[in-house]
Design an enzyme around this catalytic site. Structure first.
Site, short mmCIF file in Angstrom:
data_model
loop_
_atom_site.label_atom_id
_atom_site.label_comp_id
_atom_site.label_asym_id
_atom_site.label_seq_id
_atom_site.Cartn_x
_atom_site.Cartn_y
_atom_site.Cartn_z
N GLU A 1 0.83 -1.21 0.00
CA GLU A 1 0.00 0.00 0.00
C GLU A 1 0.86 1.26 0.00
O GLU A 1 0.48 2.28 -0.58
CB GLU A 1 -0.93 -0.01 1.21
N PRO B 1 12.35 -12.55 0.14
CA PRO B 1 11.16 -12.75 0.97
C PRO B 1 10.38 -11.45 1.15
O PRO B 1 10.96 -10.36 1.20
CB PRO B 1 11.72 -13.24 2.31
N GLY C 1 13.22 -2.01 -0.23
CA GLY C 1 13.07 -0.92 -1.18
C GLY C 1 13.89 -1.04 -2.44
O GLY C 1 14.10 -0.05 -3.15
N GLU C 2 14.35 -2.27 -2.77
CA GLU C 2 15.20 -2.45 -3.94
C GLU C 2 14.63 -3.43 -4.95
O GLU C 2 15.36 -3.96 -5.80
CB GLU C 2 16.60 -2.91 -3.51
N ASN D 1 2.16 -7.49 -6.18
CA ASN D 1 2.20 -6.58 -7.32
C ASN D 1 3.14 -7.10 -8.42
O ASN D 1 4.34 -7.21 -8.22
CB ASN D 1 2.67 -5.21 -6.83
N ILE E 1 3.08 -5.48 -11.43
CA ILE E 1 3.23 -4.32 -12.31
C ILE E 1 4.67 -3.80 -12.29
O ILE E 1 5.21 -3.41 -13.32
CB ILE E 1 2.24 -3.21 -11.89
N GLU E 2 5.28 -3.81 -11.11
CA GLU E 2 6.64 -3.31 -10.96
C GLU E 2 7.60 -4.08 -11.84
O GLU E 2 8.48 -3.50 -12.49
CB GLU E 2 7.05 -3.42 -9.49
#
Length: 438
Positions: free
Chosen positions: A63, A266, A323-324, A348, A350-351
């Protein structure tokens, strides 16, 4: 009657919830921090200095990533406004801090009890509340209505499973969903289900995750990792959940490609050590990103830091960083999206599509129902059932360069084609937002 029972259950559950935080803190230290915030007690009641405050609730990692385009617009285009990000997990809070630093305020959302929620609303006095995706807390929604805080459910989705569960509560659930000022849905199917549950003023605006900006620095970091890995096929299993790594490792053995590197990332950082032990138990040589490429960060890429080559005998790289994901995808030739082999609902995809890497997903993608169907239809993704079919799909992609390139190109086009939800979202919120910068 249900309301009374709900309140009683929360007061019984609250002490147990704190004990659970303490237990989880053994693996992730962040759970023991800021516990008073979960009961509405904040360090400063005047943190926003009387500037209009927009509050966005993003429960966890997914989110928070989805909120990124919206937060960016608010920071760049609204003046004399502050943004408060609330979370329920340390990983979501850490990502918010990584993305926005001191540009936003942050705290944990209080537990769904009247006292904590009222303290939270009195402390921050938001002019607008934005709830991301599917976070529906009855007490919070009711208290916002009583306090006169407009509350918008944004990037809203409603899986078929969650829809049928919600229907069991009849009029009670319709009252809850009917208390949102607006509901901005990801798809027409989501809009129909939310409307049937009582939501008013429902509009389809698309999925904000298509509008997440790919950071060039992360793409560059991923390419640097790929060069350090060498001329080996690279398969990433991203956002894996408990129990899935065993299936992924089974598929790895079935591939029959001896020099392949498997990257496992993970979903939850508290599981890094557990997954590392599982990999070692399988007899596979392991490297951890935090040890192998500890000097390679987004900042160091600007300085063209040389990354030590990954030893050829390393079979699995554990992505123990936050965050990578864009960098991991950029370093890979094919990506399996976790949370989908077992019934977690998927994560997700989409990334990965935006990076142009071919996608493989499992059978359980009910949390990303429409995006998964569209990705498969566009030729960007393959669906598998188990470890055997996972191995077969990964082998097909890695050994057929023409198909691999076609799937990657289809993924990039798929991601680009669905962008624009942020503009529709801001248009719908414009009546409730402070003025934009000229």
């Amino acid at each position: 009657m249900l309301k009374i029972l709900y309140r009683i259950l929360w007061y019984i559950a609250a002490p147990l919830a704190v004990l659970r935080l303490l237990a989880r803190a053994r693996h992730e230290r962040g759970y023991i921090q800021h516990i008073p915030e979960r009961f509405g007690y904040l360090a400063s009641y005047s943190a926003h200095n009387n500037a209009p405050l927009i509050w966005i609730h993003a429960v966890s990692l997914g989110e928070t990533r989805a909120a990124q385009p919206l937060v960016q617009v608010l920071l760049d285009k609204c003046y004399n406004v502050q943004v408060l990000l609330t979370h329920m997990t340390p990983s979501g809070r850490a990502l918010g801090e990584q993305l926005f630093g001191s540009r936003v305020l942050r705290c944990y959302l209080p537990y769904d009890m009247r006292g904590p929620v009222r303290r939270f609303l009195r402390a921050w006095r938001p002019v607008l509340g934005i709830i991301m995706e599917t976070e529906v807390w009855p007490t919070l929604i009711n208290e916002c209505r009583y306090a006169g805080v407009p509350l918008v459910l944004t990037n809203a989705r409603m899986s078929e499973r969650s829809y049928h569960r919600a229907l069991r509560f009849g009029a009670e659930v319709r009252q809850v969903f009917g208390s949102f000022t607006h509901v901005l849905a990801q798809s027409s199917v989501d809009a129909q289900r939310l409307g049937a549950l009582g939501a008013r003023d429902v509009t389809v605006v698309g999925n904000l995750k298509f509008d997440i900006k790919a950071l060039p620095e992360l793409a560059k970091l991923g390419r640097a990792w790929n060069m350090a890995i060498g001329h080996r096929p690279v398969w990433i299993a991203g956002s894996t959940r408990e129990g899935e790594e065993a299936f992924v490792l089974d598929a790895y053995y079935q591939l029959g490609i001896t020099n392949i590197l498997l990257i496992i990332v993970p979903r939850h950082p508290q599981r890094f050590d557990e997954v590392a032990e599982l990999i070692k138990h399988r007899g596979l040589k392991l490297a951890r990103r935090s040890e192998w490429a500890s000097a390679s960060t987004i900042q160091s890429v600007h300085k063209t830091t040389t990354i030590a080559p990954l030893p050829d005998d390393v079979r699995v790289l554990l992505g123990d960083s936050m965050g990578e994901m864009q960098a991991y995808y950029a370093a890979s030739d094919v990506a399996f999206i976790g949370g989908s082999l077992l019934p977690f609902g998927g994560h997700n995809l989409i990334e990965a599509c935006a990076v142009g890497v071919p996608i493989v997903i499992g059978p359980h993608t009910f949390n990303f129902e429409q995006a998964s169907i569209d990705a498969i239809t566009s030729g960007a993704a393959l669906r598998v059932r188990d470890s055997t079919t996972l191995a077969r799909a990964v082998r097909i992609v890695l050994t057929d360069r023409t198909r691999r390139v076609a799937m990657g190109t289809a993924g990039s086009a798929f991601a680009a084609r669905h962008r624009g939800a942020i503009h529709h979202t801001v248009d719908m919120l414009s009546a409730l937002l402070p003025p934009m910068k000229p």
